[in-house]
Structures are given as C-alpha cells and as structure tokens.
Design an enzyme around this catalytic site. Structure first.
Site, mmCIF file in Angstrom:
data_model
loop_
_atom_site.group_PDB
_atom_site.id
_atom_site.type_symbol
_atom_site.label_atom_id
_atom_site.label_comp_id
_atom_site.label_asym_id
_atom_site.label_seq_id
_atom_site.Cartn_x
_atom_site.Cartn_y
_atom_site.Cartn_z
ATOM 1 N N ASP A 93 0.858 -1.179 0.000
ATOM 2 C CA ASP A 93 0.000 0.000 0.000
ATOM 3 C C ASP A 93 0.900 1.236 0.000
ATOM 4 O OD1 ASP A 93 0.944 0.544 2.465
ATOM 5 O OD2 ASP A 93 -0.968 0.437 3.486
ATOM 6 N N SER A 94 0.274 2.394 -0.126
ATOM 7 C CA SER A 94 1.042 3.624 -0.346
ATOM 8 C C SER A 94 1.469 4.298 0.944
ATOM 9 C CB SER A 94 0.184 4.603 -1.126
ATOM 10 O OG SER A 94 -0.928 4.992 -0.324
ATOM 11 N N GLY A 95 0.982 3.817 2.069
ATOM 12 C CA GLY A 95 1.249 4.491 3.329
ATOM 13 C C GLY A 95 0.230 5.584 3.638
ATOM 14 N N GLY A 96 -0.616 5.896 2.654
ATOM 15 C CA GLY A 96 -1.603 6.968 2.860
ATOM 16 C C GLY A 96 -2.483 6.707 4.072
ATOM 17 N N PHE A 97 -3.063 5.528 4.128
ATOM 18 C CA PHE A 97 -3.970 5.208 5.220
ATOM 19 C C PHE A 97 -3.286 5.327 6.579
ATOM 20 C CE2 PHE A 97 -5.875 2.125 8.169
ATOM 21 C CZ PHE A 97 -7.159 2.635 8.232
ATOM 22 N N ASP A 147 -2.536 8.496 -1.617
ATOM 23 C CA ASP A 147 -3.860 9.120 -1.596
ATOM 24 C C ASP A 147 -4.115 9.749 -0.244
ATOM 25 O OD1 ASP A 147 -3.894 6.634 -0.243
ATOM 26 O OD2 ASP A 147 -6.075 6.580 -0.344
ATOM 27 N N GLN A 189 -11.372 7.882 -3.860
ATOM 28 C CA GLN A 189 -11.874 8.384 -2.585
ATOM 29 C C GLN A 189 -13.234 9.045 -2.848
ATOM 30 O OE1 GLN A 189 -10.778 7.822 0.386
ATOM 31 N NE2 GLN A 189 -8.725 6.976 0.023
ATOM 32 N N GLY A 216 -10.927 4.400 1.752
ATOM 33 C CA GLY A 216 -11.732 5.225 2.653
ATOM 34 C C GLY A 216 -13.072 4.625 3.016
ATOM 35 N N ASP A 266 -8.188 -6.850 1.381
ATOM 36 C CA ASP A 266 -7.163 -7.109 2.402
ATOM 37 C C ASP A 266 -7.688 -6.587 3.728
ATOM 38 O OD1 ASP A 266 -6.639 -4.120 1.903
ATOM 39 O OD2 ASP A 266 -5.390 -4.583 3.645
ATOM 40 N N CYS A 304 -13.322 -28.431 9.139
ATOM 41 C CA CYS A 304 -12.279 -27.570 8.561
ATOM 42 C C CYS A 304 -11.001 -28.392 8.379
ATOM 43 C CB CYS A 304 -12.030 -26.360 9.460
ATOM 44 S SG CYS A 304 -10.632 -25.334 8.918
ATOM 45 N N CYS A 306 -7.918 -27.088 7.938
ATOM 46 C CA CYS A 306 -6.688 -26.333 8.212
ATOM 47 C C CYS A 306 -5.810 -27.112 9.194
ATOM 48 C CB CYS A 306 -6.994 -24.923 8.737
ATOM 49 S SG CYS A 306 -7.311 -24.813 10.502
ATOM 50 N N CYS A 309 -7.181 -27.164 12.811
ATOM 51 C CA CYS A 309 -8.365 -28.004 13.030
ATOM 52 C C CYS A 309 -8.073 -29.483 12.840
ATOM 53 C CB CYS A 309 -9.503 -27.550 12.123
ATOM 54 S SG CYS A 309 -10.212 -25.967 12.661
ATOM 55 N N HIS A 335 -5.933 -20.711 11.218
ATOM 56 C CA HIS A 335 -7.344 -21.018 10.948
ATOM 57 C C HIS A 335 -8.048 -19.859 10.244
ATOM 58 C CE1 HIS A 335 -11.368 -22.624 11.304
ATOM 59 N NE2 HIS A 335 -11.719 -21.397 11.645
#
Lengths: 373, 373
Positions: A93-97, A147, A189, A216, A266, A304, A306, A309, A335
């Site tokens: 990611d861009s680091g914006g968040f 952004d 946005q 956003g 994500d 499950c 996994c 489990c 899990h």
C-alpha cells in the site's frame, strides 16, 4: 507486461465476477483475500504456511517498512520478495492510510504530508514521488498511488477538495514511476458522497491505471453506506482491470463486496482477532479464549481442513492463548487465514457454476455479522 | 518394559558414552538435549518443526500444567502426547524446582510443600503422592520423583537434612506409582558437598530407579564446582541406567557434562535467549538483535542447515525481532534448538568414532563461555 486481469465469468444477477490476475510472481484466481504482512511478515506465520493455506498474494506496508527497517535496506537485500522469502505476488500500500491515521501527528499540504513516526516521534515528509521511490525500492508486483484517506465523517467541501488532491497525487505517482514491471493502482476516494465517489472514479479512470482500489471505506460507516458507495463507483471502472476494496476482511463484507464487483480485498482483522483468541467459522465468530472452550475437545470448526483443526482441540488452543503461548496465536491465525482464503475460493466456485446468488442467500441466512457461535 | 537404556560405546579417556534410550514413544540416541515445552508447547514452535530439527524427546512441566490447564483436563484430553500433538517421547519434571524457586511463597515440611501459585496467588499443596497423581494424569514416558532443590549457597546441615527428605520422597513416589509404563527417575541432591552428593546417590541407587537425574546444579555456582559434583556423583550410578543433568543447556556445559558421563540434558536457556534475539553458534553467541546485524545479509551461522539459516538473513531476523514479530522469535528459536540437537549429534558421533577427547579439545579452543561472535 507488469500485470493483466483476465475476466473469466460474470454473475448474471449480481456484479460478482471470477477472473485471473497475472503478475510477475504468478497468477492468482480472483476474487481474492490478501493476508496482510505489515512489517514484511504475516504476523505469526511462515511463508510456507501462508502458501499451504492457499494464499498467492500478500500485502505489505510502505509506511511501516519505510520507517523500519528502511526501504533502502530492503532494496539492498534484493527487494521485499527476497528479504522475506516470499516468491509469490506482493502488493504494497502507499502508506496513505497509515499516515492519515496518525491524526494530530501529521499535516497535509498539496505538496505532501509531514508526519511524526509512531515509533520514535521523528519527523518525516512523504509525497507522491517519495512514496514511489519507496515502493520501487520494495519492489512489490502491485503498488498503490499515494492518496488522502479522509476521515469519516467529513463534510462535503473537504471531501471534494481532498479527492481532487488524491487525483493530482495519483498523476504525480504515475509520472514518477520508473519500474514498469510494477503495476500502479489508483485509489478512489470521495467519502460517503456517491457523486463525489463517481467524480473521483472518473478522474482516475481517465488517467488509465492498470487497476483501481476503493479506499476510505470500512472506516466505521454502516454496511449499507459502504455498499451504496460501491454501487455508485464500481460500474464506472473498466471491466478489464482489477478492482480492490481496501481494508475489508470479514466474511459478510467480502461476499457483499464481491457481489458488487470487487476482485481483491485485504484486512488485518482476521490475524488481529486471531491473536486475541477469536476465530472465524462458517457460522460466525468463536472466542476460543472464553471459558466454554476450556474442556471442549472439538476442533475450532468441525470439518475444517486447516492445520489447526486437523491436529488440535479448542481446549488446547484455549490453554495456549490463556498462557500467552506463541503457538496458540499461530494456530488461530492459521485457521482464520485458511477460512478466508477458502471462503473466497468457494465464492469463486459458485460464480463459475452460476450459483453465486444462491450461495449469497444461503450465507446471509447462516452468518450474522459478528455473531458468536 | 517402560524404558531401557542401551550402552553402545564408552570413551576410553573421559566418562563420555553413547547409548540408545528406548521409550514407549520411540528410541533416541544419547547423549541428548531435550527442548523444553513448559506449558505443553515448546515456545514458538510446532511439533512438526521440533521433529524437523531432529528432537526425539521434549520436556514439559508438572508445576505449570497442574496450575494451568490442570492435569485432569490433560488426562481427559487423552494425555499430554495427544493434547499437544506430540507422538515422540516426553519427560515431565516433578515440579520440585519450580516450587522451590517460589522462595517466600512456599513452605516445606516432611509431609510436602505448601505454596502459592505464581498465576493467581491461590494456595496449593504438593507432596510425593500428589506429584505422582499429576504426572500419571499427564502420562509422560519419563517422570521425575518429587525432590527438594535446595538453595545455593546453603549450609551443610541443611543440605544433609534436605537430601534425606529427597530420598524419603523418592521412595514415597515409587510406592505411589500405579502406571508401570512410565519410568520414574530419582533426583540426586547434596548441594555443593561431594560427600553429600555421594550419600544422596547411594541412597537413591539402593532404591533401584530406572534412571537418575542430578539436580540442584547450574544454579549459579562456578563451572568447576558443578564439574566437581558430577565427578563425585556419576561414577556411583549404574552403567545400565540413563543419567540426566537437569537445567543445563549451554554448549560448554553440555560437552562438559557428557565428558563426565551424563546422557540427558534440558534447559530453557536456548529458547529464552532466542526470544531476546541471541543465537548460539559454533563460535559463541551472536546477539542478532544488535546494530551490527542491521545490514548483514549473511545467515545467522554460515553453513548451518536449519530452516532459519537456509532462508533468512541476519538483517531480516533482526528487523523482525526489533519489530517484535513472532516470526523472528520462531526463527531464532529454530536455530538454537537445531544448533544444540545437532551439537549433541556431533558429540555422539565423535564418541562412536573414538575421537571425543579431540572433539572436546577443539571445542574448548574455539568456543569460550558466553563469548560474543
């Protein structure tokens, strides 16, 4: 070619679509959930375990890696793939968040953002050009334009101003890009205003990016509002490009996003709640940390497949979590990631078979948001 | 037969010996280092990883499991092997060392020990019969008699009194035993008094246990004193029974113990220092957490074939440790356990080849105690 999206099948009732994303580090079926490896590691997991779970792409964070260990170090190590021993696809990611989440610690201007590190209070400046330099040093397959992730709620005038800046920053990122094997996605946005979302989407689509993210959202607004924004925005995005809804990782939001045409997701939530002793199941959430699991020798979720489990009981996992044992966090994380990756695979299968609407209805009937099992 | 020890080869110069220990959960070559899984998990590791490292026996703690999750729960889960998904051998200690480490929180009488839990301050009583009940519920292959681990330093009169009590408690444990598939080891005490060590050994050997441990050493005394105690004690132990030096896990003490006739060792140190960012190497200790490793792209130890060294750089591992990432603790733990397990295998090989004295000399020349590399 850095990246291509192949649309394979569309749902005839909803906006859901099945595709393949081809990256320099392999192809992956969409829709897809991307586990988050904030600091160049998916918390508690090894790369081999992430592969065993079935993940073909992970996300890592520009903001965190810029501050520690530093992007030059990662570049010197041969890039992020080699540094962390992950040979499949990576998105940074861009680091914006992260920067905008710092609140009082950052100051936004047209030029860029000044902020103080959450680690040591040191002052830093990030602008689109710097963010591109960092992401090129990290070397992910997919990189994100810088952004402004505006707060929620925010008034219309602020959001309008902010989305224009996000477009100008996206264009600066585009111009600053030198490594053409990386695919630069723009981030739409526009706050909770459908027409501003559409304005943002149109501006960014006209700049012709290889993929688009919706940013956003999932910032505290009601689900209906998030869905309204997606409904307003996604139809404006080109069908031959991937669409990524940022920061979403609960089963209900994932299926809701897919039905509105989203391909990629994500979120840190599945790994974070895992370390607090909560796991996701087909029927809702199970807080295995709680007393009812103390002498429950069933797996986290019956049926499950996994690693957790197949081999361990709720009683054992609860014991480990209560005793603050790392292996407990590994098992719950395993899990939850397995659950989401396989949930997305089931969604994709239903799209391919033309039964997604039924799948969605059946899901809604069974799974309530944040329901405890 | 619960357990048998097969003496395969003895060094003609030192007391070192190579053997095989046959347990209900498999046979294992000795001398052996046993990774410690205090709370039914070797901290940070999965059972599969412990196997991959080459470990064939681990240790777990009666005191900790009695308090949490409780031995009845472990019994209901099918015993410790099944609870923690480990199908190789397990040794449980008696809880003596932990209880006596509580200092002011415990009170010793002939009958047993009253103490307060380090978790919640609740009052508990342990005596030989209770300790046997707990260890039978846990179901380890090797169990330990309840002993008094006297403080260091302690005066001769106290130690003499204490070792007598330890013998009486060992006899009570023997009488209380009902599960004959478990091998009950007695623990030799006697402080730092060679003749009292010998007295303790003689008393316990006369009771005919299937194995003997030397306890109350490596508690802060100089190495020479520890070795003096071993030299006084080990020759009194039967050659056809395994000998276990408790709480020892540094390379120099391991080889020093082997040369004095010890077959088994355990210690939390290798896993504990790993989580603090320190690793063991053939040349001494490396604090990978420190600045010199920041941009060092070599493995923790050149030539090491452990998972961490095959795939990751010091720079990456340092980054993870500094960022408090679980995967960093996993990698350093993996390395340290691999190092010790393979170090013991090398020692055994040299005994088999008749070159142990040279191996020991070469080791001393290369490896200083707590030397930083």
């Amino acid at each position: 070619m850095a990246l291509s999206y192949e649309l394979i099948k569309e749902c005839r009732v909803t906006g859901a679509r099945a595709g393949m994303l081809h990256t320099p580090h392999g192809s992956l079926p969409t829709p897809v959930f991307m586990p988050v490896g904030t600091q160049a590691t998916v918390k508690a997991m090894s790369p081999e375990e992430i592969k065993e779970i079935g993940a073909r792409i992970i996300l890592s964070n520009t903001y965190h890696l810029y501050l520690r260990p530093g992007h030059e170090l990662v570049r010197d190590a041969g890039g992020l793939h080699r540094f962390m021993n992950w040979d499949r696809a990576i998105l940074t990611d861009s680091g914006g968040f992260q920067v905008f989440s710092l609140g009082a610690l950052r100051k936004i201007r047209e030029e860029g953002v000044t902020f103080r590190s959450h680690l040591d209070g040191s002052e830093h400046f990030l602008d689109p050009e710097k963010v591109m330099e960092i992401q090129e040093a990290l070397g992910a397959d997919i990189i994100m334009a810088f952004d402004e992730c505006a707060p929620y709620p925010a008034d219309r005038a602020y959001i309008k101003d902010s989305l224009g800046r996000t477009t100008r920053w996206a264009e600066r990122c585009q111009k600053a890009q030198t490594r053409k094997e990386q695919a630069l996605f723009a981030i739409i946005q526009g706050g909770m205003y459908p027409d501003l979302r559409q304005e943002s989407a149109k501006q960014l689509v006209s700049l012709d990016f290889p993929g688009y993210a919706v940013g956003g959202l999932s910032v505290g607004e009601p689900a209906e509002l998030m869905y309204e924004m997606l409904t307003a925005t996604v139809p404006l995005l080109p069908a031959n490009k991937p669409r990524y809804l940022m920061g979403v990782g609960t089963a209900d939001y994932l299926i809701g996003g897919v039905s509105r045409g989203i391909d990629m997701f994500d979120c840190v939530l599945p790994t974070r709640i895992a370390r607090n002793g909560t796991v996701m199941t087909r029927r809702g959430y199970l807080t295995v940390r709680n007393a009812p699991s103390a002498s429950d020798f069933r797996p986290l979720e019956e049926g499950c497949q996994c690693y957790a489990c197949r081999n361990y009981s709720r009683a054992y996992i609860r014991h480990l979590i209560k005793a603050n044992e790392i292996f407990g966090f590994r098992l719950t994380t395993c899990h939850n990631l397995y659950f989401l990756v396989h949930f997305m695979a089931s969604i994709r299968e239903s799209i391919m078979e033309g039964t997604f609407p039924d799948f969605y209805q059946e899901f809604i009937a069974r799974f309530g948001r944040e329901k405890e099992v």
